[in-house]
Every structure is written in C-alpha cells, then in structure tokens.
Design a protein around this motif. Sequence first.
Motif, PDB file in Angstrom:
ATOM      1  N   SER A   2     -86.610  -5.211  74.063  1.00 24.53           N
ATOM      2  CA  SER A   2     -85.742  -5.450  75.223  1.00 24.53           C
ATOM      3  C   SER A   2     -85.018  -6.791  75.106  1.00 24.53           C
ATOM      4  CB  SER A   2     -86.562  -5.405  76.508  1.00 24.53           C
ATOM      5  OG  SER A   2     -87.564  -6.398  76.467  1.00 24.53           O
ATOM      6  N   TRP A   3     -83.855  -6.838  75.729  1.00 17.70           N
ATOM      7  CA  TRP A   3     -83.014  -8.029  75.693  1.00 17.70           C
ATOM      8  C   TRP A   3     -83.248  -8.854  76.953  1.00 17.70           C
ATOM      9  CZ3 TRP A   3     -78.832  -9.268  72.231  1.00 17.70           C
ATOM     10  CH2 TRP A   3     -78.708  -8.383  71.151  1.00 17.70           C
ATOM     11  N   ASN A   4     -83.297 -10.180  76.784  1.00 11.46           N
ATOM     12  CA  ASN A   4     -83.362 -11.032  77.967  1.00 11.46           C
ATOM     13  C   ASN A   4     -81.990 -11.674  78.202  1.00 11.46           C
ATOM     14  OD1 ASN A   4     -83.131 -13.411  76.360  1.00 11.46           O
ATOM     15  ND2 ASN A   4     -85.342 -13.503  76.097  1.00 11.46           N
ATOM     16  N   LYS A   5     -81.899 -12.428  79.279  1.00  7.47           N
ATOM     17  CA  LYS A   5     -80.604 -12.983  79.686  1.00  7.47           C
ATOM     18  C   LYS A   5     -80.042 -13.948  78.652  1.00  7.47           C
ATOM     19  CE  LYS A   5     -78.222 -15.062  83.583  1.00  7.47           C
ATOM     20  NZ  LYS A   5     -78.279 -15.486  84.981  1.00  7.47           N
ATOM     21  N   SER A   6     -80.885 -14.853  78.130  1.00  5.41           N
ATOM     22  CA  SER A   6     -80.383 -15.858  77.181  1.00  5.41           C
ATOM     23  C   SER A   6     -79.889 -15.220  75.891  1.00  5.41           C
ATOM     24  CB  SER A   6     -81.452 -16.912  76.887  1.00  5.41           C
ATOM     25  OG  SER A   6     -82.577 -16.314  76.301  1.00  5.41           O
ATOM     26  N   GLN A   7     -80.559 -14.146  75.444  1.00  5.97           N
ATOM     27  CA  GLN A   7     -80.128 -13.438  74.224  1.00  5.97           C
ATOM     28  C   GLN A   7     -78.773 -12.767  74.449  1.00  5.97           C
ATOM     29  OE1 GLN A   7     -83.552 -10.961  73.998  1.00  5.97           O
ATOM     30  NE2 GLN A   7     -84.690 -12.328  72.645  1.00  5.97           N
ATOM     31  N   THR A   8     -78.603 -12.164  75.625  1.00  5.09           N
ATOM     32  CA  THR A   8     -77.339 -11.487  75.939  1.00  5.09           C
ATOM     33  C   THR A   8     -76.210 -12.500  76.055  1.00  5.09           C
ATOM     34  OG1 THR A   8     -78.545  -9.731  77.066  1.00  5.09           O
ATOM     35  CG2 THR A   8     -76.204  -9.902  77.540  1.00  5.09           C
ATOM     36  N   LEU A   9     -76.483 -13.641  76.686  1.00  4.02           N
ATOM     37  CA  LEU A   9     -75.454 -14.683  76.812  1.00  4.02           C
ATOM     38  C   LEU A   9     -75.076 -15.253  75.443  1.00  4.02           C
ATOM     39  CD1 LEU A   9     -76.644 -16.515  80.057  1.00  4.02           C
ATOM     40  CD2 LEU A   9     -74.591 -15.102  79.787  1.00  4.02           C
ATOM     41  N   LEU A  10     -76.057 -15.354  74.542  1.00  2.00           N
ATOM     42  CA  LEU A  10     -75.777 -15.809  73.174  1.00  2.00           C
ATOM     43  C   LEU A  10     -74.865 -14.814  72.473  1.00  2.00           C
ATOM     44  CD1 LEU A  10     -76.258 -17.765  70.785  1.00  2.00           C
ATOM     45  CD2 LEU A  10     -78.291 -16.420  70.225  1.00  2.00           C
ATOM     46  N   TYR A  15     -69.606 -13.523  70.284  1.00  2.00           N
ATOM     47  CA  TYR A  15     -68.464 -12.602  70.208  1.00  2.00           C
ATOM     48  C   TYR A  15     -67.182 -13.356  70.545  1.00  2.00           C
ATOM     49  CZ  TYR A  15     -65.465  -8.550  70.753  1.00  2.00           C
ATOM     50  OH  TYR A  15     -64.442  -7.645  70.600  1.00  2.00           O
ATOM     51  N   GLN A  16     -67.242 -14.164  71.599  1.00  2.00           N
ATOM     52  CA  GLN A  16     -66.059 -14.918  72.027  1.00  2.00           C
ATOM     53  C   GLN A  16     -65.613 -15.890  70.936  1.00  2.00           C
ATOM     54  OE1 GLN A  16     -66.594 -17.105  75.705  1.00  2.00           O
ATOM     55  NE2 GLN A  16     -64.417 -17.102  76.103  1.00  2.00           N
ATOM     56  N   PHE A  82     -73.751 -10.092  84.019  1.00  3.69           N
ATOM     57  CA  PHE A  82     -72.991 -10.825  82.997  1.00  3.69           C
ATOM     58  C   PHE A  82     -71.481 -10.768  83.256  1.00  3.69           C
ATOM     59  CE2 PHE A  82     -76.901  -9.165  81.044  1.00  3.69           C
ATOM     60  CZ  PHE A  82     -77.529 -10.377  80.788  1.00  3.69           C
ATOM     61  N   GLU A  83     -71.108 -10.458  84.487  1.00  5.83           N
ATOM     62  CA  GLU A  83     -69.698 -10.272  84.841  1.00  5.83           C
ATOM     63  C   GLU A  83     -68.862 -11.528  84.576  1.00  5.83           C
ATOM     64  OE1 GLU A  83     -67.073  -8.538  88.588  1.00  5.83           O
ATOM     65  OE2 GLU A  83     -69.253  -8.624  88.726  1.00  5.83           O
ATOM     66  N   ASP A  84     -69.378 -12.683  85.006  1.00  7.21           N
ATOM     67  CA  ASP A  84     -68.611 -13.926  84.838  1.00  7.21           C
ATOM     68  C   ASP A  84     -68.390 -14.249  83.358  1.00  7.21           C
ATOM     69  OD1 ASP A  84     -68.475 -14.207  87.577  1.00  7.21           O
ATOM     70  OD2 ASP A  84     -70.272 -15.472  87.684  1.00  7.21           O
ATOM     71  N   ALA A  85     -69.443 -14.112  82.559  1.00 11.29           N
ATOM     72  CA  ALA A  85     -69.336 -14.408  81.120  1.00 11.29           C
ATOM     73  C   ALA A  85     -68.391 -13.433  80.433  1.00 11.29           C
ATOM     74  CB  ALA A  85     -70.714 -14.357  80.473  1.00 11.29           C
TER      75      ALA A  85
END
Length: 198
Positions: A2-10, A15-16, A82-85
């Motif tokens: 499973s993915w956590n928030k910090s991994q998804t934000l990374l 990607y950006q 993750f809408e803002d990111a």
Amino acid sequence: MSWNKSQTLLLISEYQRHEAKVTSGLLRKKMLWQKIETVFKEHGYSFTADQISGRWKTITRAFKNTKDHNKKSGNDKKHYEFEDALNDVLGDCPTVNPVTISSVKKRKLPDVDSESTEGEDDCSCSKSDSNESSKQKSKKTNSSEIINLLKQHSEQQREFQSEYRQMQAKESERRQKEHSERLLVLNSLIDAIKSNKK
C-alpha cells in the motif's frame, strides 16, 4: 504493497520534475517510471516501475473523477487528498479540464505547418491563444531560428543520453553489489556446512 501519503507526494513531485521532458518527447513514459523507481529506492521504498505507473494512473483517475463530480450542478463538493498537488501538474490539462464549446469563441485553428503537435503528452496544453498580430506574422521561419532549434534539440538529446548512461551505470553497479553480497552469503553458508560436518 500500500501507498502512504509521503510516497504519493514524492511520485507527484518527481513526475512534475520530469514533466517538460515527457511532454516534449525527450523522455518516454517507461524511462520516466524507471527514473522515479531509482529515486524511490534512494528513499528506501521498494516500488517497481510498473507499480509506480499504476499508482500514477490511479491518482490521476481519482483527481479527474473529483473534478468531474464537482463540475456537475447539484453535487456536494468533494475534495481529493492529492488535489492541490495534482492541480499544479495537471490543472491545465485538457483531459482533466476540457474547454467547453459554449466558452469558445470562433477562432482560427493553427495551421499544421506552423505548429507541430508531435511529442505532445496526454496532459499538456498550450496556454497561449492565437491573436490578430500572430496572423500577420510570416509563417516561414528563418534559417537561424531553425539552427537554434536544432542546436537546442541536440543539446537536450545529449543531456538525456548522459542521464540514461548514468542510470544504466547505477543499475549495473547495484546488480554487481547484489551479486557480490549473494556470493558472500553462499560462501559463508558453505563454510558453516563444512564446519558442521567436521
């Protein structure tokens, strides 16, 4: 896994960071996921390139669904984690925020010769509209501009190839290290078995 928030934000951040190369066609999506996999390993995360790609599809789909839901009148307002990111990366993407026909005034579409669409990504969009003065400009590009574009493209290709070689070298080094570690474990196991027999 499973993915956590910090991994998804990374993932979103990485990607950006590479988005310009992806949209210009200098970096293929497969290579992008491999680059991000390397960064993840440096952070101690063991996701594969396929898992990273799958996670990207999941979060972008959820982002688009949230946007679509919130556009419909009468719906309660939803907020995606993750809408803002993702707004920073995909906010202007036509697949996420399509231009409605009613809001578009009559305008001339760009000529195929004057604007190439090759290498555009699913989520890239032009932020500038054509205006009257651009119609008056000559469609022919002078040779110095072409030379500059070719130089720029060549430079970007060299940079990409250099990064690719570095990535391959790191991967080769990692495999060699793993192989050496396996040999050490096997040798110590063999030594332990031999000493038990005595």
